[in-house]
Design a protein around this motif. Structure first.
Motif, PDB file in Angstrom:
ATOM      1  N   GLN A 135      -3.784  10.765   1.914  1.00 47.35           N
ATOM      2  CA  GLN A 135      -3.585  11.474   0.642  1.00 47.35           C
ATOM      3  C   GLN A 135      -3.170  10.507  -0.462  1.00 47.35           C
ATOM      4  O   GLN A 135      -3.648  10.590  -1.595  1.00 47.35           O
ATOM      5  N   ILE A 136      -2.262   9.596  -0.136  1.00 43.37           N
ATOM      6  CA  ILE A 136      -1.784   8.644  -1.148  1.00 43.37           C
ATOM      7  C   ILE A 136      -2.903   7.694  -1.562  1.00 43.37           C
ATOM      8  O   ILE A 136      -3.119   7.432  -2.757  1.00 43.37           O
ATOM      9  N   ILE A 137      -3.625   7.190  -0.595  1.00 39.95           N
ATOM     10  CA  ILE A 137      -4.725   6.271  -0.917  1.00 39.95           C
ATOM     11  C   ILE A 137      -5.768   6.961  -1.806  1.00 39.95           C
ATOM     12  O   ILE A 137      -6.391   6.336  -2.671  1.00 39.95           O
ATOM     13  N   ASN A 138      -5.919   8.273  -1.609  1.00 40.73           N
ATOM     14  CA  ASN A 138      -6.902   9.023  -2.390  1.00 40.73           C
ATOM     15  C   ASN A 138      -6.322   9.607  -3.680  1.00 40.73           C
ATOM     16  O   ASN A 138      -6.945  10.465  -4.308  1.00 40.73           O
ATOM     17  N   GLY A 139      -5.106   9.146  -4.037  1.00 32.54           N
ATOM     18  CA  GLY A 139      -4.595   9.482  -5.361  1.00 32.54           C
ATOM     19  C   GLY A 139      -3.532  10.552  -5.437  1.00 32.54           C
ATOM     20  O   GLY A 139      -3.178  10.970  -6.556  1.00 32.54           O
ATOM     21  N   ALA A 140      -3.029  11.046  -4.299  1.00 28.61           N
ATOM     22  CA  ALA A 140      -1.980  12.075  -4.369  1.00 28.61           C
ATOM     23  C   ALA A 140      -0.776  11.519  -5.134  1.00 28.61           C
ATOM     24  O   ALA A 140      -0.348  10.387  -4.898  1.00 28.61           O
ATOM     25  N   PRO A 141      -0.187  12.315  -6.033  1.00 28.31           N
ATOM     26  CA  PRO A 141       0.852  11.804  -6.945  1.00 28.31           C
ATOM     27  C   PRO A 141       2.256  11.818  -6.345  1.00 28.31           C
ATOM     28  O   PRO A 141       3.158  12.474  -6.859  1.00 28.31           O
ATOM     29  N   PHE A 142       2.460  11.079  -5.277  1.00 27.85           N
ATOM     30  CA  PHE A 142       3.800  10.937  -4.713  1.00 27.85           C
ATOM     31  C   PHE A 142       4.499   9.730  -5.346  1.00 27.85           C
ATOM     32  O   PHE A 142       3.850   8.797  -5.824  1.00 27.85           O
ATOM     33  N   ASP A 143       5.825   9.750  -5.284  1.00 29.61           N
ATOM     34  CA  ASP A 143       6.610   8.641  -5.833  1.00 29.61           C
ATOM     35  C   ASP A 143       7.104   7.686  -4.749  1.00 29.61           C
ATOM     36  O   ASP A 143       7.435   6.532  -5.036  1.00 29.61           O
ATOM     37  N   LEU A 144       7.190   8.189  -3.517  1.00 29.61           N
ATOM     38  CA  LEU A 144       7.697   7.374  -2.407  1.00 29.61           C
ATOM     39  C   LEU A 144       7.015   7.835  -1.133  1.00 29.61           C
ATOM     40  O   LEU A 144       6.806   9.041  -0.933  1.00 29.61           O
ATOM     41  N   PHE A 145       6.665   6.881  -0.290  1.00 29.72           N
ATOM     42  CA  PHE A 145       6.057   7.183   1.009  1.00 29.72           C
ATOM     43  C   PHE A 145       6.994   6.660   2.083  1.00 29.72           C
ATOM     44  O   PHE A 145       7.257   5.463   2.165  1.00 29.72           O
ATOM     45  N   ALA A 146       7.519   7.580   2.915  1.00 30.90           N
ATOM     46  CA  ALA A 146       8.377   7.210   4.040  1.00 30.90           C
ATOM     47  C   ALA A 146       7.623   7.545   5.312  1.00 30.90           C
ATOM     48  O   ALA A 146       7.488   8.713   5.693  1.00 30.90           O
ATOM     49  N   SER A 147       7.121   6.521   5.965  1.00 34.97           N
ATOM     50  CA  SER A 147       6.236   6.685   7.114  1.00 34.97           C
ATOM     51  C   SER A 147       7.002   6.495   8.421  1.00 34.97           C
ATOM     52  O   SER A 147       8.050   5.840   8.464  1.00 34.97           O
ATOM     53  N   ALA A 148       6.458   7.059   9.501  1.00 34.65           N
ATOM     54  CA  ALA A 148       7.004   6.814  10.833  1.00 34.65           C
ATOM     55  C   ALA A 148       6.364   5.593  11.474  1.00 34.65           C
ATOM     56  O   ALA A 148       6.685   5.272  12.625  1.00 34.65           O
ATOM     57  N   ASN A 149       5.470   4.939  10.746  1.00 30.84           N
ATOM     58  CA  ASN A 149       4.773   3.756  11.263  1.00 30.84           C
ATOM     59  C   ASN A 149       4.569   2.776  10.113  1.00 30.84           C
ATOM     60  O   ASN A 149       3.957   3.114   9.098  1.00 30.84           O
ATOM     61  N   VAL A 150       5.083   1.574  10.279  1.00 33.04           N
ATOM     62  CA  VAL A 150       5.007   0.579   9.207  1.00 33.04           C
ATOM     63  C   VAL A 150       3.562   0.230   8.855  1.00 33.04           C
ATOM     64  O   VAL A 150       3.265  -0.140   7.717  1.00 33.04           O
ATOM     65  N   GLU A 151       2.647   0.361   9.808  1.00 34.95           N
ATOM     66  CA  GLU A 151       1.257  -0.007   9.523  1.00 34.95           C
ATOM     67  C   GLU A 151       0.644   0.907   8.457  1.00 34.95           C
ATOM     68  O   GLU A 151      -0.228   0.477   7.695  1.00 34.95           O
ATOM     69  N   PHE A 152       1.068   2.148   8.408  1.00 31.78           N
ATOM     70  CA  PHE A 152       0.547   3.064   7.387  1.00 31.78           C
ATOM     71  C   PHE A 152       1.056   2.667   5.999  1.00 31.78           C
ATOM     72  O   PHE A 152       0.367   2.854   4.996  1.00 31.78           O
ATOM     73  N   VAL A 153       2.267   2.158   5.930  1.00 30.31           N
ATOM     74  CA  VAL A 153       2.793   1.638   4.661  1.00 30.31           C
ATOM     75  C   VAL A 153       1.989   0.411   4.229  1.00 30.31           C
ATOM     76  O   VAL A 153       1.628   0.267   3.052  1.00 30.31           O
ATOM     77  N   ASP A 154       1.695  -0.447   5.182  1.00 31.65           N
ATOM     78  CA  ASP A 154       0.875  -1.629   4.859  1.00 31.65           C
ATOM     79  C   ASP A 154      -0.492  -1.211   4.315  1.00 31.65           C
ATOM     80  O   ASP A 154      -1.025  -1.845   3.391  1.00 31.65           O
ATOM     81  N   ALA A 155      -1.054  -0.149   4.888  1.00 32.22           N
ATOM     82  CA  ALA A 155      -2.375   0.315   4.428  1.00 32.22           C
ATOM     83  C   ALA A 155      -2.312   0.803   2.986  1.00 32.22           C
ATOM     84  O   ALA A 155      -3.234   0.558   2.195  1.00 32.22           O
ATOM     85  N   VAL A 156      -1.231   1.490   2.649  1.00 36.18           N
ATOM     86  CA  VAL A 156      -1.057   1.976   1.269  1.00 36.18           C
ATOM     87  C   VAL A 156      -0.921   0.794   0.300  1.00 36.18           C
ATOM     88  O   VAL A 156      -1.510   0.794  -0.791  1.00 36.18           O
ATOM     89  N   ILE A 157      -0.170  -0.211   0.697  1.00 46.30           N
ATOM     90  CA  ILE A 157      -0.014  -1.405  -0.153  1.00 46.30           C
ATOM     91  C   ILE A 157      -1.353  -2.121  -0.299  1.00 46.30           C
ATOM     92  O   ILE A 157      -1.749  -2.525  -1.403  1.00 46.30           O
ATOM     93  N   ASP A 158      -2.055  -2.280   0.811  1.00 48.87           N
ATOM     94  CA  ASP A 158      -3.358  -2.964   0.770  1.00 48.87           C
ATOM     95  C   ASP A 158      -4.359  -2.234  -0.137  1.00 48.87           C
ATOM     96  O   ASP A 158      -5.249  -2.865  -0.727  1.00 48.87           O
TER      97      ASP A 158
END
Length: 268
Positions: free
Chosen positions: A79-102
């Motif tokens: 959802q975030i990668i596709n533009g969902a307007p969140f302000d913070l992403f708190a994931s249960a897996n660090v790899e998903f955070v890396d994907a958002v940054i990438d």
């Protein structure tokens, strides 16, 4: 469990000061009759009760309102990668955070590990609680609920724990899948599964008996966050992220069974 990613105490102190500074800025804004800021946090579903507590206390201290969208970390990532307007992403897996940054959707300098999650076995009333994960081979556990490992970190960890224990192939036909770990707990609570492999934070919030799954049976559930907005919203999201690492934030997370960085090695 790898603790080398834990932030040093000096960093925590700096983050604590950041919270205080931003809180004072928030107070100044309120005194000028400016409207309070509201931020929206996309959070893994294992965080529901801990984050709702933290959101309430953060609002009391800063005037910033925090709203949450809980779900599977993998689906929130998309959802975030596709533009969902969140302000913070708190994931249960660090790899998903890396994907958002990438994908250019996260502020890389805000990436931080805020906790490690744990798995627990839980059985509904009337069903004996397994003493160990190997007990799941007992025929009485005819339906075993886990989160969908395709996009839910707790499901991936549960599947890995079963595989490491050498019982995954024997149990595969008994597995039923929840959309996320909260949905998995709901399936078990409704009686549509005879046992569930659930996030420890959820069974602690429920106040029910459970059996802890040894964390050396799966890769660490390293939970990380990243700020996904800029400007005023981004500043408020950074303040909430920093709040998690204050003594109050860490105490709240630990009370729900999360292992916070720099904690002693948990019992296995």
């Amino acid at each position: 469990m790898n603790r080398r990613h834990a932030p040093p105490r000096v960093t925590r102190l700096v983050l604590g000061l950041l919270v205080a500074v931003l809180a004072s800025c928030g107070a100044a804004e309120q005194s000028d009759a400016q409207p309070d800021t509201t931020i929206t946090v996309a959070a893994a579903s294992d965080l529901r009760f801990a984050f709702e507590d933290l959101g309430a206390s953060f609002t009391d201290e800063t005037g910033t309102e925090v709203t949450f969208s809980f779900g599977s970390s993998g689906l929130l990532r998309e959802q975030i990668i596709n533009g969902a307007p969140f302000d913070l992403f708190a994931s249960a897996n660090v790899e998903f955070v890396d994907a958002v940054i990438d994908a250019g959707r996260g502020q890389a300098d805000t990436k931080a590990t805020y906790a490690y999650g744990r798995l627990a076995l839980w059985a509904p009333p009337g069903t004996p609680l397994p003493d160990a994960i190997e007990d799941l081979t007992d025929p009485r556990y005819s339906r075993i609920a886990i989160a969908n490992p395709d996009h839910a970190p707790y499901g991936l960890a549960a599947e890995a724990a079963l595989a490491t224990s050498g019982i995954l192939d024997d149990l595969r036909d008994r597995l039923v899948y929840g959309e996320n770990i909260s949905d998995t707990f709901r399936i078990a609570q409704s009686g549509n599964a005879s046992v569930g492999i659930i996030a420890l934070s959820l069974v602690i919030a429920d106040g029910s008996d459970h059996t802890l799954v040894p964390d050396d049976l799966h890769d660490p559930l390293r939970q990380a966050l990243v700020v996904t907005s800029t400007g005023e919203q981004g500043d408020a999201a950074r303040a909430f992220a920093a709040y998690l690492d204050t003594p109050a934030g860490r105490e709240t997370m630990a009370s729900y069974g999360f292992v916070v960085p720099d904690d002693p090695e948990p019992d296995r």
